[in-house]
Write a protein that holds these residues in place. Sequence first.
Motif, PDB file in Angstrom:
ATOM      1  N   ARG A  58      26.384  -9.155  19.810  1.00  0.00           N
ATOM      2  CA  ARG A  58      26.857  -7.586  20.464  1.00  0.00           C
ATOM      3  C   ARG A  58      26.168  -7.246  21.568  1.00  0.00           C
ATOM      4  O   ARG A  58      26.473  -6.813  22.513  1.00  0.00           O
ATOM      5  CB  ARG A  58      27.040  -6.756  19.442  1.00  0.00           C
ATOM      6  CG  ARG A  58      28.183  -6.982  18.294  1.00  0.00           C
ATOM      7  CD  ARG A  58      28.131  -6.009  17.162  1.00  0.00           C
ATOM      8  NE  ARG A  58      29.243  -6.182  16.323  1.00  0.00           N
ATOM      9  CZ  ARG A  58      29.434  -6.787  15.246  1.00  0.00           C
ATOM     10  NH1 ARG A  58      28.325  -7.790  14.874  1.00  0.00           N
ATOM     11  NH2 ARG A  58      30.383  -7.238  14.540  1.00  0.00           N
ATOM     12  N   ILE A  59      24.563  -7.488  21.392  1.00  0.00           N
ATOM     13  CA  ILE A  59      23.842  -7.024  22.407  1.00  0.00           C
ATOM     14  C   ILE A  59      23.799  -7.969  23.695  1.00  0.00           C
ATOM     15  O   ILE A  59      23.566  -7.178  24.694  1.00  0.00           O
ATOM     16  CB  ILE A  59      22.361  -7.001  21.694  1.00  0.00           C
ATOM     17  CG1 ILE A  59      22.219  -5.925  20.677  1.00  0.00           C
ATOM     18  CG2 ILE A  59      21.225  -6.747  22.735  1.00  0.00           C
ATOM     19  CD1 ILE A  59      20.749  -6.079  19.855  1.00  0.00           C
ATOM     20  N   MET A  60      24.043  -8.977  23.509  1.00  0.00           N
ATOM     21  CA  MET A  60      23.987  -9.746  24.582  1.00  0.00           C
ATOM     22  C   MET A  60      25.395  -9.415  25.416  1.00  0.00           C
ATOM     23  O   MET A  60      25.317  -9.460  26.575  1.00  0.00           O
ATOM     24  CB  MET A  60      24.208 -11.226  24.140  1.00  0.00           C
ATOM     25  CG  MET A  60      22.864 -11.822  23.680  1.00  0.00           C
ATOM     26  SD  MET A  60      21.214 -11.843  24.674  1.00  0.00           S
ATOM     27  CE  MET A  60      21.653 -13.273  25.642  1.00  0.00           C
TER      28      MET A  60
ATOM     29  N   LYS B   9      12.817  -4.075  19.043  1.00  0.00           N
ATOM     30  CA  LYS B   9      11.993  -3.127  20.035  1.00  0.00           C
ATOM     31  C   LYS B   9      11.200  -3.682  21.063  1.00  0.00           C
ATOM     32  O   LYS B   9      11.438  -3.391  22.064  1.00  0.00           O
ATOM     33  CB  LYS B   9      11.289  -1.930  19.271  1.00  0.00           C
ATOM     34  CG  LYS B   9      10.677  -0.759  19.961  1.00  0.00           C
ATOM     35  CD  LYS B   9      10.015   0.094  18.950  1.00  0.00           C
ATOM     36  CE  LYS B   9       9.318   1.150  19.939  1.00  0.00           C
ATOM     37  NZ  LYS B   9       8.603   2.210  19.196  1.00  0.00           N
ATOM     38  N   TYR B  10      10.707  -4.739  20.536  1.00  0.00           N
ATOM     39  CA  TYR B  10       9.723  -5.507  21.337  1.00  0.00           C
ATOM     40  C   TYR B  10      10.614  -6.321  22.521  1.00  0.00           C
ATOM     41  O   TYR B  10      10.133  -6.269  23.681  1.00  0.00           O
ATOM     42  CB  TYR B  10       8.683  -6.372  20.639  1.00  0.00           C
ATOM     43  CG  TYR B  10       7.639  -6.960  21.330  1.00  0.00           C
ATOM     44  CD1 TYR B  10       6.718  -6.552  22.215  1.00  0.00           C
ATOM     45  CD2 TYR B  10       7.656  -8.268  21.580  1.00  0.00           C
ATOM     46  CE1 TYR B  10       5.653  -7.361  22.870  1.00  0.00           C
ATOM     47  CE2 TYR B  10       6.662  -9.017  22.123  1.00  0.00           C
ATOM     48  CZ  TYR B  10       5.772  -8.681  22.703  1.00  0.00           C
ATOM     49  OH  TYR B  10       5.097  -9.314  23.592  1.00  0.00           O
ATOM     50  N   VAL B  11      11.501  -6.848  22.073  1.00  0.00           N
ATOM     51  CA  VAL B  11      12.489  -7.556  22.918  1.00  0.00           C
ATOM     52  C   VAL B  11      13.063  -6.474  23.984  1.00  0.00           C
ATOM     53  O   VAL B  11      12.891  -7.040  25.095  1.00  0.00           O
ATOM     54  CB  VAL B  11      13.751  -8.211  22.080  1.00  0.00           C
ATOM     55  CG1 VAL B  11      14.534  -8.954  23.183  1.00  0.00           C
ATOM     56  CG2 VAL B  11      12.938  -9.375  21.458  1.00  0.00           C
TER      57      VAL B  11
ATOM     58  N   LYS C 182      20.983  -1.147  21.628  1.00  0.00           N
ATOM     59  CA  LYS C 182      20.357  -1.022  20.244  1.00  0.00           C
ATOM     60  C   LYS C 182      20.687  -2.138  19.144  1.00  0.00           C
ATOM     61  O   LYS C 182      21.798  -2.655  19.258  1.00  0.00           O
ATOM     62  CB  LYS C 182      20.336   0.376  19.746  1.00  0.00           C
ATOM     63  CG  LYS C 182      21.803   0.789  19.688  1.00  0.00           C
ATOM     64  CD  LYS C 182      22.144   2.376  19.202  1.00  0.00           C
ATOM     65  CE  LYS C 182      23.522   2.828  19.170  1.00  0.00           C
ATOM     66  NZ  LYS C 182      23.468   4.307  18.731  1.00  0.00           N
ATOM     67  N   TYR C 183      19.731  -2.117  18.430  1.00  0.00           N
ATOM     68  CA  TYR C 183      19.937  -2.983  17.077  1.00  0.00           C
ATOM     69  C   TYR C 183      20.645  -2.313  16.035  1.00  0.00           C
ATOM     70  O   TYR C 183      19.964  -1.425  15.674  1.00  0.00           O
ATOM     71  CB  TYR C 183      18.783  -4.031  16.700  1.00  0.00           C
ATOM     72  CG  TYR C 183      19.254  -4.944  15.703  1.00  0.00           C
ATOM     73  CD1 TYR C 183      19.546  -6.364  15.878  1.00  0.00           C
ATOM     74  CD2 TYR C 183      19.155  -4.589  14.295  1.00  0.00           C
ATOM     75  CE1 TYR C 183      19.926  -7.425  14.998  1.00  0.00           C
ATOM     76  CE2 TYR C 183      19.528  -5.494  13.469  1.00  0.00           C
ATOM     77  CZ  TYR C 183      19.781  -6.895  13.561  1.00  0.00           C
ATOM     78  OH  TYR C 183      20.007  -7.871  12.760  1.00  0.00           O
ATOM     79  N   ILE C 184      21.926  -2.612  15.508  1.00  0.00           N
ATOM     80  CA  ILE C 184      22.428  -1.794  14.332  1.00  0.00           C
ATOM     81  C   ILE C 184      22.370  -2.729  13.185  1.00  0.00           C
ATOM     82  O   ILE C 184      23.127  -3.889  13.159  1.00  0.00           O
ATOM     83  CB  ILE C 184      23.673  -1.557  14.725  1.00  0.00           C
ATOM     84  CG1 ILE C 184      23.805  -0.614  15.929  1.00  0.00           C
ATOM     85  CG2 ILE C 184      24.415  -0.763  13.666  1.00  0.00           C
ATOM     86  CD1 ILE C 184      25.202   0.042  16.261  1.00  0.00           C
TER      87      ILE C 184
END
Length: 359
Positions: free
Chosen positions: A130-132, A291-293, A304-306
């Motif tokens: 999803r992030i990609m 967060k680091y990525v 954001k990562y959910i």
Amino acid sequence: MGFLPKRIHHAACLAFVVLATLLVLQIFTYHQNATKSDDDNMMKNKPDNAKLKAKIKPSPTSKAAHIDFMKNQTSVQSKRKVILRETCKRRGLASEKEPPLYTKTHTLVVDNFKVMYCFVPKVGNSNWKRIMMVLNGEKDTVEGLTSEEVHVKAKTRFLSSYTPEEQQHRLKNYRKFFFVREPLERIMSVYRDQFENTRYYRGNKPFHVFGKQMVRKFKKKPSAEAVRTGENATWTEFVDYLTHPSERAEIENELTSNPSDHWKEMHNICSPCTVDYDVIGKLETIHDDAKYVFKLIDAPGKVKYIASSAGTHPTNSSDDGTFQKYLSQLDKKKLTQLWDLYKLDYELFGYSKPAIIPD
């Protein structure tokens, strides 16, 4: 008695003066109070310059926190890479000239951010896909994206879709990351997600061929219906299947679409001894690693990562009680076979051997 009218006249004049004076004082007091109220309102509505400056300019504390976070995470990654490199060397897993096709077909590329992600099933890969998609400009937000949108309709390119020269350029110059998790927890999660829940299994047709193989080969006296559908394969039957290469070879192959990547060893998916990854993330530390990525690739705020998204099927298999419950169902022979299969993942990624595994 003639003096009385004069006295009355004087009294009337005096009363008039007193009343007039009181009226003037009342008007003056009212005016002062009104002026003060206006001033107070102006002070309340007056912009706080200090607050405005704080919004415009990050505080020294937040800057220091950012620096500390990046420093700490860089240290974490360095330690993980040392363990990885030492294990690769000790195990004789030399770096190849380029990763195998299997790894390339599991690596997503977003050129705008110069980033590549190798996805490992059952390690939050749906959320990272999803992030990609958002980074790739396909969607504005990671929220609300269904499983079909993520795994079927996404237009994010695979590394394998580029020419050999373009692949090498990206492998050398782009940020690269992948995520892992406790190996046997991952395998247990696969079983609980794909085979244990009969209702979910029935709608997940790509896994039926594996369920049927487990029932045919390892279930004692299966019913005709069980053989036909592959339903109700047990945890021990799933482990039997995993630990019998010949039975797996009958139906598994190296096709990208083959769901067997759900239980394939993580190092065989992403080839970390060959690809020099910038980030080796772990599901157990997903918040900080994600967060680091994001900071490394300068991702926009909408990314954001959910942890749990639409279309996912979480199993909570990382719970210690659940983990022990399933492993305790296996005899020593099966535990040893399962450990031998995924031992290298434990070593490469710095996970401790579960106490229940025999020495």
